[in-house]
Each structure stands twice: as structure tokens, then as C-alpha cells.
Design an enzyme around this catalytic site. Structure first.
Site, short mmCIF file in Angstrom:
data_model
loop_
_atom_site.label_atom_id
_atom_site.label_comp_id
_atom_site.label_asym_id
_atom_site.label_seq_id
_atom_site.Cartn_x
_atom_site.Cartn_y
_atom_site.Cartn_z
CG HIS A 1 -9.22 -3.39 2.68
ND1 HIS A 1 -8.53 -3.72 1.53
CD2 HIS A 1 -8.28 -3.34 3.66
CE1 HIS A 1 -7.24 -3.89 1.82
NE2 HIS A 1 -7.07 -3.65 3.11
CG HIS B 1 -7.30 -5.17 7.74
ND1 HIS B 1 -6.68 -6.32 7.30
CD2 HIS B 1 -6.96 -4.20 6.84
CE1 HIS B 1 -6.00 -6.06 6.18
NE2 HIS B 1 -6.14 -4.77 5.90
CD GLU C 1 -2.90 -1.34 0.17
OE1 GLU C 1 -2.87 -0.52 -0.78
OE2 GLU C 1 -3.68 -2.29 0.22
CD GLU D 1 -14.43 12.54 24.33
OE1 GLU D 1 -13.28 12.60 23.87
OE2 GLU D 1 -14.95 13.47 24.95
CG HIS E 1 -4.45 0.05 5.63
ND1 HIS E 1 -5.82 0.15 5.56
CD2 HIS E 1 -4.14 -1.18 5.14
CE1 HIS E 1 -6.31 -0.96 5.05
NE2 HIS E 1 -5.32 -1.79 4.79
O1 2HA Z 1 -0.58 -5.24 3.67
O2 2HA Z 1 -3.52 -4.58 4.63
O3 2HA Z 1 -4.22 -3.63 2.31
C1 2HA Z 1 -1.76 -5.89 3.86
C2 2HA Z 1 -2.90 -4.98 3.68
C3 2HA Z 1 -3.23 -4.58 2.32
ZN ZN Z 2 -5.42 -3.78 4.22
#
Ligand code: 2HA
Ligand code: ZN
Length: 264
Positions: free
Chosen positions: A204, A135, A110, A163, A133
Site C-alpha cells: 500500500h 504510495h 484515513e 544517509e 501518507h
Molecule cells: O485516500 O491513500 O489509503 C486514498 C488512500 C487511502
Molecule cells: Zn493509501
């Protein structure tokens, strides 16, 4: 604490929250030259990585620490040298590796999104430093059951807890499902970053940005907490809630410049 310790501590916390299973998630953080010098010699280049599809000229001269592709957040605290890399943007299309990726790794898949987000955030906030980033479970759940509308997500998340509007007054942006790892999802994510620090990727996860590890970690925690509350109550009979007027009262009391057109 040094920058490696600070970063790996946050990666470990993200893993322990359950937001970075296996190799899920990635982080990139702008380092000062002093921070880089405390870890390695910034003039000794180990190798170069090329990014021909987009223009890094606004980041030339900057240093980043970036998680490696395929690496597990779970392992970063005990083994930073194989899982992380410190890089310098040496020209508009080149990252020079100065430290890390010792087992032959390279930056996260990414990286195109991270680098484009950094450039966009730096235009609106010169103190910007960090992109994470991950999940986040309940945010992903919401993208399965709601229309993918940024204002709708923002309104719901603001109304789940007092909040929320204080922590993310600009709201959250939501993108539809797009193939991850490429330049296109990076372009669309970065385009949202001119107005938002947080961009949700349907089915995602989330991209959050800001000035410090604490700020961005806190942003992720707060958004995901609101999403968790929503997922726990969305199929229950609601007896009372936070109203538009309550949110405006919070914003006035804390002098918060929130995104208009959603609750007013
Ligand atoms: O690197 O989360 O979006 C693994 C991820 C890809
Ligand atoms: Zn990811």
C-alpha cells in the site's frame, strides 16, 4: 508563506514524485491558532464530523489541516478550498470544520489513522505536527518480495546509502496487509508510532510523521530513495556494500542514537 501555501506546495511535490496517483495519499498537519486566524475565523463552525470509534481527548483544542476524502493531490495547489479542510478537535469525538471542503467534502478516509498517530506521536514528542501518507513505489515493491519484518527492512534500507541511518536512526516499522480506511489499521499504525516515525503498509504505502513539512518530506524522500536503490540492485551481483561496522562508524561520528539489536 502562509500555511495553505506551505502545505499545498508539499502536496504538489509528492504528486510530482509519483507517490500520490489519483486520490492516493493524505496529509494532516497541526496548525497554531495564529495560522488558523490568518486563514479564517476559528470561532465560526461550518459543520461537525463525528468519530465515535476512538478517543481524541488528548488532541482536544488542537487545529488540523486535513486533505479531503477522494481528493487528488494533483489539484490541491490550484484549488485548496475544495480539497483541504481546517478543523478543530472540539471534544473527544468531534472535529469542527472551520474552513475548506467547499464542495461538500469531508476528511480523508484515513483520518482515523492520522488522528491516532498524532495522539501517539504527541506523547513521545510534544513538537510533533505532521502525518503524511503516500504510495511510495519502491517501498511498495519491497513489500512484495521480502518478509514483512521491521528489523529486516530497517537493515536493508540503512545499508543502501550512507544517509539512511542518519535520517531515520529509529528505523522503519512494517505492518502486514490490513484493510485500509478503518480504525483497526489506525490502531496498529499508531501503536508502532510510539517507537517509529515511519510505518510501512504492505502493498500500500507509507505513513511518515514529524515536526515540520521539510522533516517529513525529507524522511519520505530518503526512505523511498533507499528502497529505489534496493529495487535497482536486488537482482544484481553485489560486489561491495555498507557493513555493520560502517553503520556503527557513521552513528558514532554523527552521535546518532540508532535502534539497537539490528546491526550490533
Ligand atoms: O485516500 O491513500 O489509503 C486514498 C488512500 C487511502
Ligand atoms: Zn493509501
Amino acid at each position: 508563506m502562509g500555511c495553505i501555501e506551505e502545505v499545498t506546495e508539499i502536496l504538489d511535490l509528492l504528486y510530482k514524485h509519483g507517490w500520490d496517483e489519483r486520490n492516493g495519499g493524505n496529509l494532516s498537519y497541526i496548525l497554531t491558532e495564529e495560522e488558523v486566524k490568518s486563514v479564517c475565523d476559528p470561532t465560526k463552525v461550518i459543520k461537525e464530523f463525528k468519530y465515535d470509534d476512538f478517543d481524541l481527548s488528548l488532541a482536544v483544542g488542537r487545529y488540523f489541516i486535513i486533505t479531503g476524502t477522494g481528493k487528488y493531490f494533483k489539484n490541491c495547489l490550484k484549488d485548496p478550498r475544495n480539497n483541504l479542510g481546517i478543523m478543530k478537535v472540539s471534544d473527544a469525538h468531534t472535529l469542527q470544520l472551520l474552513w475548506g471542503y467547499e464542495d461538500g467534502g469531508r476528511p480523508t478516509s484515513e483520518a482515523p489513522t492520522h488522528l491516532q498517530c498524532h495522539i501517539e506521536r504527541l506523547k513521545v514528542d510534544p513538537s510533533h505536527r505532521l502525518v503524511i501518507h503516500c504510495h511510495t513505489t519502491n517501498i511498495i515493491c519491497m513489500t512484495h518480495i521480502l518478509p514483512l519484518d521491521s528489523d529486516k527492512f530497517t537493515e536493508i534500507l540503512w545499508k543502501m546509502q550512507t544517509e539512511s541511518i542518519v535520517v531515520f536512526p529509529e528505523g522503519v516499522a512494517v505492518l502486514p496487509w490490513i484493510l485500509c480506511g478503518g480504525t483497526e489499521i489506525g490502531r496498529q499504525t499508531a501503536a508502532k508510532m510510539s517507537e517509529y516515525r515511519s510505518v510501512i503498509w504492505a502493498q500500500h504505502g507509507i505513513f511518515c510523521t514529524g515536526r515540520s513539512l521539510d522533516e517529513v518530506f525529507g524522511l519520505i524522500e530518503t526512505i523511498e530513495k533507499a528502497a529505489e536503490i534496493y529495487m535497482k540492485i536486488c537482482d544484481k551481483k553485489i560486489v561491495q556494500s555498507i557493513s555493520n561496522e560502517n553503520l556503527i562508524e557513521i552513528a558514532e561520528a554523527f552521535k546518532i542514537d540508532y535502534r539497537h539489536g539490528i546491526i550490533d
